[in-house]
Design a protein around this motif. Structure first.
Motif, PDB file in Angstrom:
ATOM      1  N   UNK A 266       0.598  -1.183   0.068  1.00 51.46           N
ATOM      2  CA  UNK A 266      -0.004   0.119  -0.018  1.00 51.46           C
ATOM      3  C   UNK A 266       0.847   1.165   0.171  1.00 51.46           C
ATOM      4  N   UNK A 267       1.391   1.645  -1.196  1.00 53.95           N
ATOM      5  CA  UNK A 267       2.356   2.763  -1.203  1.00 53.95           C
ATOM      6  C   UNK A 267       1.774   4.105  -0.978  1.00 53.95           C
ATOM      7  N   UNK A 268       0.607   4.042  -1.130  1.00 52.05           N
ATOM      8  CA  UNK A 268      -0.305   5.453  -1.098  1.00 52.05           C
ATOM      9  C   UNK A 268      -0.077   6.020   0.354  1.00 52.05           C
ATOM     10  N   UNK A 269       0.451   7.120   0.800  1.00 50.44           N
ATOM     11  CA  UNK A 269       0.511   7.589   2.113  1.00 50.44           C
ATOM     12  C   UNK A 269      -0.854   7.827   2.678  1.00 50.44           C
ATOM     13  N   UNK A 270      -1.997   7.954   1.872  1.00 47.46           N
ATOM     14  CA  UNK A 270      -3.323   7.952   2.531  1.00 47.46           C
ATOM     15  C   UNK A 270      -3.662   6.754   2.836  1.00 47.46           C
TER      16      UNK A 270
ATOM     17  N   UNK B 289      13.223  10.354  -8.793  1.00 48.42           N
ATOM     18  CA  UNK B 289      12.749  10.253  -7.465  1.00 48.42           C
ATOM     19  C   UNK B 289      11.391  10.908  -7.350  1.00 48.42           C
ATOM     20  N   UNK B 290      10.454  10.521  -6.604  1.00 49.69           N
ATOM     21  CA  UNK B 290       9.240  10.943  -6.282  1.00 49.69           C
ATOM     22  C   UNK B 290       9.263  10.713  -4.806  1.00 49.69           C
ATOM     23  N   UNK B 291       8.834  12.170  -4.194  1.00 46.10           N
ATOM     24  CA  UNK B 291       8.931  11.967  -2.680  1.00 46.10           C
ATOM     25  C   UNK B 291       7.555  12.117  -2.341  1.00 46.10           C
ATOM     26  N   UNK B 292       6.792  11.037  -1.575  1.00 42.35           N
ATOM     27  CA  UNK B 292       5.460  11.324  -1.258  1.00 42.35           C
ATOM     28  C   UNK B 292       5.486  12.230  -0.242  1.00 42.35           C
ATOM     29  N   UNK B 293       4.201  12.994   0.234  1.00 40.26           N
ATOM     30  CA  UNK B 293       3.990  13.917   1.172  1.00 40.26           C
ATOM     31  C   UNK B 293       3.985  12.921   2.534  1.00 40.26           C
ATOM     32  N   UNK B 294       4.550  13.724   3.624  1.00 38.74           N
ATOM     33  CA  UNK B 294       4.769  13.289   4.911  1.00 38.74           C
ATOM     34  C   UNK B 294       3.195  13.354   5.582  1.00 38.74           C
ATOM     35  N   UNK B 295       2.796  12.399   6.255  1.00 41.99           N
ATOM     36  CA  UNK B 295       1.497  12.297   6.910  1.00 41.99           C
ATOM     37  C   UNK B 295       1.732  12.350   8.358  1.00 41.99           C
ATOM     38  N   UNK B 296       0.935  13.082   8.964  1.00 41.28           N
ATOM     39  CA  UNK B 296       0.929  13.525  10.264  1.00 41.28           C
ATOM     40  C   UNK B 296      -0.189  12.541  11.019  1.00 41.28           C
ATOM     41  N   UNK B 297       0.253  11.667  11.686  1.00 43.90           N
ATOM     42  CA  UNK B 297      -0.389  10.676  12.606  1.00 43.90           C
ATOM     43  C   UNK B 297      -0.480  10.622  13.852  1.00 43.90           C
TER      44      UNK B 297
END
Length: 470
Positions: free
Chosen positions: A17-21, A462-470
């Motif tokens: 599940x690569x998507x940060x969401x 390179x594609x940097x996914x956004x950081x997710x605050x959890x």
């Protein structure tokens, strides 16, 4: 119960599940999953995106995915343009997005599809954010390089602001006629003069570029007061020709004055050639006038003929010449009378992690004839603008790591699988990294997914996914 799922199995699920969401939703499922999944969400390494829009996640749980969801079928990935953004080219030209393994015929010992300079295709360019599903068309770029030869290359697409896609975008190409294109969506575009720049980086409102001789050219940016079209107010050579021996073979001389006004390169109508101060050519006579009149009649006749057919006014990428790539191939001569190792030296400029320094990285890859390539040496310098030279640095800043490809070179914060002081390169088939803390080459603790070898390393980004605050 699902809450009792072992952490190693949960980690294997998260890897798919690569998507940060999606990873953030796993964290929200229950307390046990949150505890196991948070490290994967907060410290997600960058993806390696291939031209056919397939991609590899990296790190210990790296995996290959055949397609980024939601992209057009005819999309080719040109580069990562910024944090979370891709530059796409929608075209029927399949050369760039055809994997090398699929293109090579082993029976015939040749490539099935080769780029040809005499065949042109239509191209439609856009920016796309696969995480927010926002697409920004770039019709201003289509007008300039929307119909080009197969051998033409877009090498880098760089957004000045990843949070504002309507801001300035810089594009570098393989053509000396449009070495750098400044594009602002919805406002217009501007083509810079022929500086033979091989890599660019923004630092504030200045676009810096290096030549193959490691000269540093500063383009001071502005915009038209009436329509917001991007402009360059002046150029400055901040670092002058430190590689004199190189330029003995590749002559290109910067003007004596290292600060150049834009008017030195463009006339009042916006033409790229400097204005001739003389109204007439010397030794003009009546015969010359007759020849000039005849030429004008021929031009009028040609213009009349063009009105009867559709004329393609967009740029043809290989009429006047090409710009050298950012790598130089040499041969290791240390061992005589044996097959020679190839040594590739590649140069990148990177904005530092703190955003106030400009770094020059020289990366050397050695490729023996009968074994896998490896990193031979990495050198890092920073621009000393006061002294006008590149200064050797002793290492990266604390908590900083570098990621290098031709289409995107980026300084990133070290966390998780991204280690402090490491320089990561997607070049060749290497599975090593350079440690700037000890200035040694080290083996990686994990391997890149093998699918990255399907294409040339020059086409990876390179594609940097956004950081997710959890």
């Amino acid at each position: 119960a699902w809450a009792d799922l072992p952490p190693d199995i949960l980690g294997a699920v998260i890897a798919r599940l690569p998507h940060p969401g999606d990873r953030a939703r796993i964290c929200a499922a229950c307390r046990a999953w949150r505890s196991a999944a948070c490290p994967h969400v907060r410290h997600q390494p960058p993806w390696l995106v291939l031209p056919d829009c397939s991609f590899c996640t990296t790190g210990r749980d790296g995996a290959f995915f055949p397609r980024i969801p939601g992209l057009p079928d005819n999309a080719t990935c040109l580069a990562a343009a910024g944090a979370g953004w891709l530059a796409l080219d929608c075209t029927d030209d399949v050369f760039r997005r055809t994997p090398t393994m699929d293109n090579f015929c082993y029976e015939a010992g040749m490539f099935v599809v080769n780029a040809r300079p005499d065949i042109k295709h239509r191209h439609t360019y856009m920016l796309h954010n696969p995480f927010s599903n926002i697409t920004v068309p770039l019709p201003e770029l289509d007008d300039i390089i929307g119909h080009v030869a197969e051998t033409f290359e877009v090498r880098k697409v760089l957004m000045r602001s990843s949070t504002n896609p309507a801001d300035l975008v810089a594009v570098t190409t393989s053509s000396s006629d449009c070495n750098i294109i400044l594009c602002r969506p919805g406002k217009g575009a501007h083509v810079l003069p022929h500086f033979r720049v091989i890599d660019v980086a923004f630092l504030g409102d200045i676009l810096y570029g290096i030549t193959s001789g490691e000269e540093l050219v500063a383009s001071h940016l502005g915009e038209d007061d009436d329509d917001g079209r991007p402009q360059v107010t002046r150029f400055r050579l901040d670092i002058r020709n430190p590689m004199a021996d190189y330029y003995k073979k590749h002559s290109w001389i910067w003007p004596a004055d290292d600060t150049i006004s834009i008017s030195d390169y463009y006339d009042k109508d916006g033409n790229e050639e400097p204005i001739d101060d003389e109204d007439e050519a010397p030794n003009q006579d009546e015969d010359g006038d007759e020849e000039e009149n005849q030429e004008e009649e021929d031009d009028d006749l040609a213009a009349a003929n063009l009105e009867e057919e559709e004329v393609d006014s967009s740029f043809n990428g290989h009429v006047s010449g090409s710009v050298s790539d950012n790598d130089v191939k040499e041969y290791d001569e240390e061992v005589p009378y044996e097959p020679k190792d190839e040594v590739f030296t590649t140069r990148f400029i990177v904005q530092s992690q703190n955003g106030d320094e400009l770094l020059l990285v020289r990366h050397q890859m050695q490729s023996p004839p009968y074994s896998d390539p490896y990193t031979r040496k990495v050198e890092i310098f920073k621009a000393d603008f006061m002294a006008g030279k590149w200064v050797t640095v002793n290492g990266l800043a604390k908590g900083e790591a570098l990621f290098l490809t031709r289409s995107l070179s980026k300084s990133a914060r070290a966390h998780g699988d991204i280690e402090d002081g490491f320089v990561y390169s997607a070049a060749g088939e290497m599975d090593d990294v350079f440690d700037t803390r000890s200035w040694r080459i080290r083996h990686m603790r994990f391997r890149w997914p093998w699918q990255r070898k399907k294409v040339s390393e020059k086409l990876l980004t390179w594609l940097f996914p956004p950081e997710v605050v959890v």
